[in-house]
Design a protein around this motif. Structure first.
Motif, PDB file in Angstrom:
ATOM      1  N   ARG A  15       0.976  -1.579   0.020  1.00 13.26           N
ATOM      2  CA  ARG A  15      -0.305   0.108   0.189  1.00 13.26           C
ATOM      3  C   ARG A  15       1.070   0.916   0.020  1.00 13.26           C
ATOM      4  N   GLU A  44      -9.022  10.703  11.535  1.00 10.48           N
ATOM      5  CA  GLU A  44     -10.226  10.141  10.952  1.00 10.48           C
ATOM      6  C   GLU A  44     -10.412  10.523   9.791  1.00 10.48           C
ATOM      7  N   ARG A  46     -13.814  11.505   7.998  1.00  9.55           N
ATOM      8  CA  ARG A  46     -15.291  11.587   8.288  1.00  9.55           C
ATOM      9  C   ARG A  46     -15.681  11.703   7.141  1.00  9.55           C
ATOM     10  N   ALA A  76     -16.568   7.987  11.661  1.00  8.32           N
ATOM     11  CA  ALA A  76     -15.089   7.848  10.259  1.00  8.32           C
ATOM     12  C   ALA A  76     -15.348   6.618   9.676  1.00  8.32           C
ATOM     13  N   VAL A  77     -14.157   6.778   8.368  1.00  6.36           N
ATOM     14  CA  VAL A  77     -14.516   5.746   7.615  1.00  6.36           C
ATOM     15  C   VAL A  77     -13.424   4.767   7.177  1.00  6.36           C
ATOM     16  N   PRO A  78     -13.004   3.612   6.986  1.00  2.91           N
ATOM     17  CA  PRO A  78     -11.659   3.044   6.698  1.00  2.91           C
ATOM     18  C   PRO A  78     -11.432   3.741   5.685  1.00  2.91           C
ATOM     19  N   GLY A  79      -9.625   4.438   5.552  1.00  3.87           N
ATOM     20  CA  GLY A  79      -9.226   5.109   4.308  1.00  3.87           C
ATOM     21  C   GLY A  79      -8.701   4.313   3.580  1.00  3.87           C
ATOM     22  N   GLN A  80      -8.542   3.043   3.844  1.00  2.30           N
ATOM     23  CA  GLN A  80      -8.271   2.392   2.052  1.00  2.30           C
ATOM     24  C   GLN A  80      -8.710   2.313   0.917  1.00  2.30           C
ATOM     25  N   LEU A 108     -12.517   4.564  -2.584  1.00  5.05           N
ATOM     26  CA  LEU A 108     -11.899   3.964  -1.229  1.00  5.05           C
ATOM     27  C   LEU A 108     -12.963   2.474  -1.212  1.00  5.05           C
ATOM     28  N   ASP A 109     -11.975   1.913  -0.753  1.00  9.55           N
ATOM     29  CA  ASP A 109     -12.515  -0.137  -0.747  1.00  9.55           C
ATOM     30  C   ASP A 109     -13.511  -0.125   0.093  1.00  9.55           C
ATOM     31  N   VAL A 110     -13.826   0.739   1.146  1.00  2.05           N
ATOM     32  CA  VAL A 110     -15.028   0.426   1.828  1.00  2.05           C
ATOM     33  C   VAL A 110     -17.039   0.704   1.290  1.00  2.05           C
ATOM     34  N   ILE A 135      -3.585   4.622   1.282  1.00  2.00           N
ATOM     35  CA  ILE A 135      -4.298   3.979   2.224  1.00  2.00           C
ATOM     36  C   ILE A 135      -4.316   6.307   2.855  1.00  2.00           C
TER      37      ILE A 135
END
Length: 145
Positions: A15, A44, A46, A76-80, A108-110, A135
């Protein structure tokens, strides 16, 4: 949000990171953007998440883009993610901004289709590729940013 390698290769990870780069302009804070910019202060990412259907919307919108309800709240969401598209800007538009630099549209992967604009840093511009994993990494700009 900015993206780059910042030591992740040395750790054996594939990454890249979203982080430290060229001089940035300080964004204006208002009721529609405060959650987004201040999220970085606490580390985070957001974005607005719908309380009814969990769909994440960006940029700001008054209603969920999926179900249409007005039940959006910052979370907050994952940053990948990965580089969806990018451009290398070789022209120095401002004296204090180093060039070349990379501006990328990061998915974003989310959630499929959830994309943000970001600078890619910590990676030579000629090594940036479509689908390159990234990331989030935050850069301190000023108080509350």
């Amino acid at each position: 949000m900015i993206v780059g390698t910042d030591g992740l290769r040395a750790a054996g990870m594939a990454r890249h990171a979203v982080g430290k780069g060229a001089h940035r302009l300080i964004p204006d804070l208002n009721e529609r953007t405060l959650y987004y910019w201040q999220g970085g202060v606490t580390g985070e990412l957001r974005l607005l998440t719908c309380l009814a259907c969990d769909f994440i919307s960006h940029p700001w919108t008054p209603q969920c883009l999926k179900c249409g309800r007005s039940t959006l709240r910052p979370s907050a969401v994952p940053g990948q993610g990965s580089v969806y598209a990018f451009t290398v800007n070789a022209r120095q538009w401002r004296d204090e901004v180093e060039s070349p630099y990379v501006l990328a549209l990061v998915e974003l992967d989310v959630q499929a289709g959830l994309r943000l604009l970001a600078n890619v840093v910590g990676c030579p511009p000629d090594e940036v590729r479509i689908d390159m994993p990234v990331i989030v990494q935050f850069e301190y700009l000023a108080e509350n940013h």
